[in-house]
Structures are given as structure tokens and as C-alpha cells.
Design an enzyme around this catalytic site. Structure first.
Site, PDB file in Angstrom:
ATOM      1  CE  LYS A 105      -4.507   0.637   0.209  1.00  0.00           C
ATOM      2  NZ  LYS A 105      -5.474  -0.378  -0.257  1.00  0.00           N
TER       3      LYS A 105
HETATM    4  N1  GLU Z   1      -7.043  -0.139  -3.475  1.00  0.00           N
HETATM    5  C1  GLU Z   1      -7.783  -1.295  -3.806  1.00  0.00           C
HETATM    6  C2  GLU Z   1      -7.881  -2.223  -2.617  1.00  0.00           C
HETATM    7  O1  GLU Z   1      -7.812  -1.799  -1.476  1.00  0.00           O
HETATM    8  C3  GLU Z   1      -7.295  -1.972  -5.086  1.00  0.00           C
HETATM    9  C4  GLU Z   1      -5.860  -2.422  -5.084  1.00  0.00           C
HETATM   10  C5  GLU Z   1      -5.374  -2.911  -6.445  1.00  0.00           C
HETATM   11  O2  GLU Z   1      -6.144  -2.950  -7.388  1.00  0.00           O
HETATM   12  O3  GLU Z   1      -4.188  -3.232  -6.525  1.00  0.00           O
HETATM   13  O4  GLU Z   1      -8.102  -3.398  -2.755  1.00  0.00           O
END
Ligand code: GLU
Length: 415
Positions: A105
Site C-alpha cells: 500500500k
Molecule cells: N485499493 C484497492 C484495494 O484496497 C485496489 C488495489 C489494487 O487494485 O491493486 O483493494
């Protein structure tokens, strides 16, 4: 009361889940911490020619199953602990849906609403450059999260490509279609929320047609979830954005609400519904509640007043552990975030595969593959829950952690 630290929540969930697993204590210790963390302080030239320094993060939790994957958020309240929690949840989420990624993240402490387009672009390109020591199609693939979207992903793709001298679409997902984005990605998270809700309803002998739904959040997750739920026959009685919500007991017409939102950039003032506060929306008399906004929305304080029988966690970490315990005791069926909102990263995976092969699939194929993965994952989590007599969240964690631990067991400890 202090706001709940979601990293503590993530660790608490992890500690609880590993009790139901027989894995090497050393691996447990290693999985409890992020693999690597990058903190960057970087300058951005603002419209008034001043230079402001921003702080950003990129955390990789695990690389056992493949490259790390996870979104980037722009939010004034972002902290390193929050990013750590979200990275860890990405690891379990990818493992639960069986896609070959570890969790990551990223985030920048900023309020994107106060930045001009040029400032946002400067910030995004500089942040992308700062984290490019970690980012690559084989190593770490960012995506949108709170406060970012396809525009920011396009800038990240372009910045990385400029540094390499050729286009590298597979370095980031959630891009616009025109530059290697995927059909179906924009509504994928909401679609997954609806697919898992249908599965949960079946377990309660209910169908979408009999269901009144309240959706908190009208962004990348909430808006498509509300729309698709209505398309499946549900009555969406309330929705909200950061400014507040709208309520209509007979049901809201989501395409009409969307048109209002597109013109006014807020739900406030929508004529065919009463205005309600975000807190009221959560406590409405409804069958399904879809918290699709931010973490820590349902706490020990408001949990006793929640009337929904099913909670579909479109957001990451919308329930505090205390709220979770209270709602479980009340018999509420909770579809946990790492299962419920995994549709987004699943179609991100499809996007990455398509980019790597320069071969693009049609929308029907993507939606059908997504549906199959979400139903399969729901059933697998349900099976663990039944076999081990666990709630759905712990079962999902158990399944995810077990898959990652098994990969680590096979790979062994280097050197
Ligand atoms: N931000 C999204 C999540 O929390 C998508 C992450 C992604 O597609 O890599 O799952």
C-alpha cells in the site's frame, strides 16, 4: 475517544487467526511485520511558486506469492501505521481470491481537494519518481485507492515510462482504457461487493429483489455497488458521500442520482430524497448495509443501533474490532473486507495480465471471470468458517494466511 489505529486492528485479527492454524512460529513472527517500508519526503512546486514538502509512504507486506500489489491513497489523515495495515490486508486479500500477488500500500499525506490540477500532477509525478526504487511490473504494481483514480494512474504510468524510454503499462493498474486499462476495472470493486452480497443473501434465503440496501460512500466503490445492486433488483434506500446522505424509503433511482452527482459534485440537494447524516445512514432499518467509504465507521458506540442483517465491507476496515464482536453476537452476517472488496484487485490482476501480453479481453469475459472468482472465494471462506466454526472474517484471514504460509514453507528461508 481516540480514533482506532487500524494497524492494531490488523495485528489483532492476525493474532486471532493464527491460533486456528498450525504454522511455524518463525513464519508467524515474520508475517506479523511488513517486509519493507519506504518513507519519502519530497518537494512540490505549487501554483504560487512556493515549494511545499510532502510525506509519502510505500509499504510492502509480503512477496511470498508474487509481486506486491496495492493502491495509493491521498488523504490528510494518512499515517505509516494505516499504510502498514492496508498493506497487510492486501496480502491476505490477494491470497483469499487466489491471485499471485503479495500485499502493498502507498499513501501521501495531502488533501487532494485543496490542490490544483497542476499541483496534483506535480505531486503524483514526484511521488511516483520517489517510489520508483520499489515500483516495477515484476516487483510492485500500484493502483487507485482513496483520493486517487485513473488520472493519477495515468501520470504514474507516464512518469515511469519516461524514465525507461518506452511505455510500461503493466507498472500500474486502474489506468484509463486508452493507455492499457481494463474493461470492467472501474466498477470491479462494487461488482465484487454485489456478487458476495448475493451469495450471503442466499445463505439467509433472501434474494436481491427482497432487499433494502443502504450504501455509505458514493465514490469508486459505493456508486457502482449501489448501481449494480439496483440492477439486480434491490431497493437502494440510502446513499451518502462525505458531505452527507440521501434517503428514500421507496428506493432511489441510482442513474438519476449519478446524473445529479455528476453536475453538482455532491449528493446534497438531490430533490427526490430526504437528506440524512452519514451516521444516520448506518443506523437505518435495512437488510444490507454496505460501508464503502473509510475505516472505523462502525464502532462500539453505534454498533448496538445497527439494524442491517448483512454488512458488506466495500471499504477496508470499516468496523472496529469491538463493533465486529458486538455485531457478530447480534447474528449479523459480515462479509469481511478482504473478501468483499477483492473484486478491485482481481480486475487489477486481469489488467496487469492483459498489459503484459498486450492482448485485451472483452468486458463480458472480465465480468464473468470476476464473478466466478468472487463466488469461489466466498464459498471457500464459508467452508473454512463451517469446518473450523469461525466467523467469516477470521475464516478469510485463516484462508489467506494459510496460503501465504504454505508458499513460504515451500520457498524456505534464504540463504
Ligand atoms: N485499493 C484497492 C484495494 O484496497 C485496489 C488495489 C489494487 O487494485 O491493486 O483493494
Amino acid at each position: 475517544m481516540m480514533a482506532e489505529n487500524i494497524y492494531e486492528t490488523a495485528l489483532q485479527q492476525f493474532d486471532q487467526a493464527v491460533q486456528h492454524l498450525d504454522i511455524n512460529p518463525g513464519i508467524v513472527k515474520y508475517l506479523r511485520v511488513p517486509k519493507r517500508e519506504l518513507c519519502v519526503n519530497f518537494p512540490v512546486e505549487m501554483d504560487d511558486d512556493s515549494v511545499q514538502v510532502f510525506t509519502g509512504y510505500r509499504v510492502h507486506h509480503s512477496t511470498a506469492l508474487g509481486p506486491t500489489k496495492g493502491g495509493i491513497r491521498y488523504h490528510p489523515g494518512t499515517t505509516l501505521d494505516e499504510i502498514r495495515a492496508l498493506a497487510m490486508w492486501m496480502t491476505w486479500k490477494c491470497a483469499v481470491v487466489g491471485i499471485p500477488y503479495g500485499g502493498a500500500k502507498g499513501g501521501v499525506i495531502c488533501d487532494p481537494k485543496t490542490l490544483s490540477l497542476r499541483e496534483l500532477e506535480n505531486l503524483t509525478r514526484r511521488y511516483a519518481t520517489e517510489i520508483s526504487v520499489l515500483m516495477s511490473p515484476q516487483g510492485d504494481i500500484p493502483a487507485p485507492d482513496v483520493g486517487t483514480g485513473e488520472r493519477e494512474m495515468a501520470w504514474i504510468m507516464d512518469t515511469y515510462s519516461m524514465h525507461h524510454g518506452f511505455s510500461v503499462p503493466a507498472v500500474v493498474t486502474g489506468k484509463p482504457l486508452a493507455i492499457g486499462g481494463s474493461q470492467g476495472r472501474a466498477e470491479a470493486t462494487g461488482r465484487g461487493v454485489v456478487v458476495t452480497t448475493i451469495e450471503a443473501l442466499k445463505r439467509r434465503n433472501l434474494a436481491m429483489e427482497d432487499t433494502r440496501i443502504a450504501v455509505q460512500g458514493f465514490g469508486k466503490v459505493g456508486a457502482p455497488a449501489a448501481y449494480l445492486a439496483q440492477e439486480h433488483g434491490a431497493t437502494v434506500i440510502a446513499i451518502s458521500d462525505v458531505d452527507g446522505g440521501i434517503y428514500n424509503a421507496r428506493g432511489l433511482d441510482i442513474p438519476d442520482v449519478r446524473a445529479h452527482f455528476a453536475t453538482h459534485r455532491t449528493l446534497t440537494g438531490y430533490p427526490k430524497g430526504e437528506s440524512i447524516a452519514n451516521a444516520e445512514l448506518l443506523e437505518l432499518d435495512c437488510d444490507v448495509l454496505m460501508p464503502c467509504a473509510m475505516e472505523n465507521q462502525i464502532t462500539a458506540e453505534n454498533a448496538p443501533r445497527i439494524k442491517a442483517r448483512i454488512i458488506a465491507e466495500g471499504a477496508n476496515g470499516p468496523l472496529t474490532p469491538d463493533a465486529d464482536a458486538l455485531l457478530l453476537k447480534k447474528g449479523v452476517f459480515i462479509i469481511p473486507d478482504i473478501l468483499c472488496n477483492a473484486g478491485g484487485v482481481t480486475v487489477s490482476y486481469f489488467e496487469w495480465v492483459q498489459d503484459l501480453q498486450s492482448f485485451f479481453w472483452g468486458e463480458d469475459e472480465i465480468n464473468e471471470r470476476l464473478r466466478r472468482i468472487m463466488v469461489r472465494s466466498f464459498n471457500q471462506v464459508m467452508l473454512v468458517a463451517q469446518e473450523k466454526k469461525l466467523d467469516m472474517r477470521t475464516a478469510a484471514q485463516v484462508l489467506g494466511i494459510q496460503r501465504v504460509a504454505e508458499a513460504m514453507q515451500w520457498r524456505g528461508i534464504y540463504p
